[in-house]
Design a protein around this motif. Structure first.
Motif, PDB file in Angstrom:
ATOM      1  N   LYS A 291       0.833  -1.208   0.000  1.00  0.00           N
ATOM      2  CA  LYS A 291       0.000   0.000   0.000  1.00  0.00           C
ATOM      3  C   LYS A 291       0.862   1.249   0.000  1.00  0.00           C
ATOM      4  CE  LYS A 291      -4.245   1.688   2.153  1.00  0.00           C
ATOM      5  NZ  LYS A 291      -5.244   1.435   3.228  1.00  0.00           N
ATOM      6  N   GLU A 292       1.941   1.243   0.761  1.00  0.00           N
ATOM      7  CA  GLU A 292       2.850   2.394   0.810  1.00  0.00           C
ATOM      8  C   GLU A 292       3.566   2.584  -0.516  1.00  0.00           C
ATOM      9  OE1 GLU A 292       3.983   2.273   5.585  1.00  0.00           O
ATOM     10  OE2 GLU A 292       5.133   1.081   4.140  1.00  0.00           O
ATOM     11  N   ILE A 293       3.976   1.481  -1.136  1.00  0.00           N
ATOM     12  CA  ILE A 293       4.638   1.569  -2.440  1.00  0.00           C
ATOM     13  C   ILE A 293       3.688   2.142  -3.479  1.00  0.00           C
ATOM     14  CG2 ILE A 293       5.694   0.227  -4.312  1.00  0.00           C
ATOM     15  CD1 ILE A 293       6.661  -1.748  -2.159  1.00  0.00           C
ATOM     16  N   ALA A 294       2.449   1.690  -3.444  1.00  0.00           N
ATOM     17  CA  ALA A 294       1.451   2.195  -4.387  1.00  0.00           C
ATOM     18  C   ALA A 294       1.287   3.703  -4.240  1.00  0.00           C
ATOM     19  CB  ALA A 294       0.113   1.486  -4.157  1.00  0.00           C
ATOM     20  N   ALA A 295       1.257   4.183  -3.002  1.00  0.00           N
ATOM     21  CA  ALA A 295       1.103   5.618  -2.761  1.00  0.00           C
ATOM     22  C   ALA A 295       2.328   6.387  -3.245  1.00  0.00           C
ATOM     23  CB  ALA A 295       0.868   5.873  -1.271  1.00  0.00           C
ATOM     24  N   LEU A 296       3.505   5.851  -2.995  1.00  0.00           N
ATOM     25  CA  LEU A 296       4.747   6.511  -3.402  1.00  0.00           C
ATOM     26  C   LEU A 296       4.879   6.592  -4.920  1.00  0.00           C
ATOM     27  CD1 LEU A 296       7.180   4.877  -0.824  1.00  0.00           C
ATOM     28  CD2 LEU A 296       6.654   7.322  -0.981  1.00  0.00           C
TER      29      LEU A 296
ATOM     30  N   ILE B 191       0.354   4.526  -8.077  1.00  0.00           N
ATOM     31  CA  ILE B 191      -0.341   3.461  -8.807  1.00  0.00           C
ATOM     32  C   ILE B 191      -1.183   2.662  -7.812  1.00  0.00           C
ATOM     33  CG2 ILE B 191       1.386   3.252 -10.632  1.00  0.00           C
ATOM     34  CD1 ILE B 191       2.662   0.963  -9.159  1.00  0.00           C
ATOM     35  N   LYS B 192      -2.001   1.745  -8.314  1.00  0.00           N
ATOM     36  CA  LYS B 192      -2.869   0.943  -7.461  1.00  0.00           C
ATOM     37  C   LYS B 192      -2.085  -0.204  -6.806  1.00  0.00           C
ATOM     38  CE  LYS B 192      -6.793   3.063  -8.179  1.00  0.00           C
ATOM     39  NZ  LYS B 192      -7.530   3.720  -7.086  1.00  0.00           N
ATOM     40  N   TRP B 193      -2.610  -0.677  -5.649  1.00  0.00           N
ATOM     41  CA  TRP B 193      -1.906  -1.748  -4.932  1.00  0.00           C
ATOM     42  C   TRP B 193      -1.825  -3.021  -5.734  1.00  0.00           C
ATOM     43  CZ3 TRP B 193      -4.349  -6.300  -4.124  1.00  0.00           C
ATOM     44  CH2 TRP B 193      -5.748  -6.316  -4.133  1.00  0.00           C
ATOM     45  N   PHE B 194      -2.856  -3.312  -6.531  1.00  0.00           N
ATOM     46  CA  PHE B 194      -2.827  -4.567  -7.281  1.00  0.00           C
ATOM     47  C   PHE B 194      -1.816  -4.498  -8.429  1.00  0.00           C
ATOM     48  CE2 PHE B 194      -6.628  -2.125  -8.561  1.00  0.00           C
ATOM     49  CZ  PHE B 194      -6.333  -1.848  -9.880  1.00  0.00           C
ATOM     50  N   THR B 195      -1.508  -3.280  -8.902  1.00  0.00           N
ATOM     51  CA  THR B 195      -0.458  -3.131  -9.914  1.00  0.00           C
ATOM     52  C   THR B 195       0.902  -3.407  -9.280  1.00  0.00           C
ATOM     53  OG1 THR B 195      -1.777  -1.454 -11.065  1.00  0.00           O
ATOM     54  CG2 THR B 195       0.570  -1.564 -11.601  1.00  0.00           C
ATOM     55  N   VAL B 196       1.098  -2.915  -8.067  1.00  0.00           N
ATOM     56  CA  VAL B 196       2.332  -3.206  -7.330  1.00  0.00           C
ATOM     57  C   VAL B 196       2.455  -4.713  -7.117  1.00  0.00           C
ATOM     58  CG1 VAL B 196       3.584  -2.881  -5.152  1.00  0.00           C
ATOM     59  CG2 VAL B 196       2.308  -0.972  -6.163  1.00  0.00           C
TER      60      VAL B 196
END
Length: 239
Positions: free
Chosen positions: A197-202, A205-210
């Motif tokens: 979730k943090e990577i997605a915010a940084l 992009i969406k969490w499922f893409t991460v």
């Protein structure tokens, strides 16, 4: 784009229960599609029996599959989803090895028991966002017991270990060169301890893409955990 969910479950009561679990687990649900048999699921995914599902313009990001269905086994669909970029979770009543390990070998990213309490299932499903495999507590204990006791089972990893003739450092360099810029960025954040979730915010992009990037990273680097990926990232000078 919000998350699209597909639930394959023939029991209407269980199907309704799983819908409530999903809605409670995620705040960015776009839609939940419910089907009761393999044929209906295949029509939605656009492939024939025995074929391979391919993502369309608006694919599902989360697919929950029951194992015993009126027209076959959920294992069939798991195999057909091998190239489909979705998180695939088995939802079943069976906690024995005869169902657990074949499901994992067919590509399940998680294994949840429908008999668990509502709040337990919500907690386990939310682990997807944190980059952890959603496993019912009884299943997690079963896996630990199984491997600690020295039981044997067919390898769960698709990737093969490096041969003796190819040094590990050479393999890591070659594999790292195959990572896309986005995957390298995700790997850097993973190595620093950020959650999905943090990577997605940084990255915006969406969490499922991460999650898709992480799956690709694991496959390319021939690893199966965040810790292994972090070691490779450190050796490559990414962190």
């Amino acid at each position: 784009m919000a998350v699209k969910v597909l639930i394959l479950e023939d029991n209407p009561v269980a199907r309704g229960f799983l819908c409530r679990v999903v809605r409670e687990s995620f705040s960015d649900i776009h839609s939940i599609t419910e089907v009761s048999d393999l044929d209906a699921a295949r029509r939605l995914l656009g492939h024939p029996p025995g074929g391979r599902a391919a993502p369309g313009i608006d694919p599902f990001q989360l697919i929950m599959v029951d194992l015993e269905l009126p027209d076959g086994s959920g294992l069939e669909l798991l195999t057909e989803l091998a190239n489909y970029p979705a998180t695939r979770i088995v939802t079943t009543l069976y906690s024995d090895d005869e169902h657990l390990f074949p499901a994992l070998q067919c590509g399940a990213d998680g294994y949840l028991l429908k008999e668990d309490r509502f709040e337990v299932l919500v907690e386990e499903l939310q682990k997807i966002v944190r980059g952890q495999p959603p496993l019912s507590p009884a299943i997690a204990r079963r896996l630990l017991t199984h491997f600690r006791s020295g039981d044997s089972v067919a390898p769960l990893s698709v990737a093969s270990p490096p041969s003796a003739a190819a040094p590990a450092t050479v393999m890591m360099t070659a594999d790292h060169e195959r990572l896309t810029p986005r995957e390298s960025e995700v790997l850097t954040y993973l190595s620093k301890g950020f959650t999905i979730k943090e990577i997605a915010a940084l990255m915006g992009i969406k969490w499922f893409t991460v999650n898709d990037h992480i799956k690709s990273i694991y496959k390319k680097l021939n690893v199966s955990s965040r810790a292994e990926a972090a070691v490779l990232a450190s050796k490559q000078g990414l962190v």
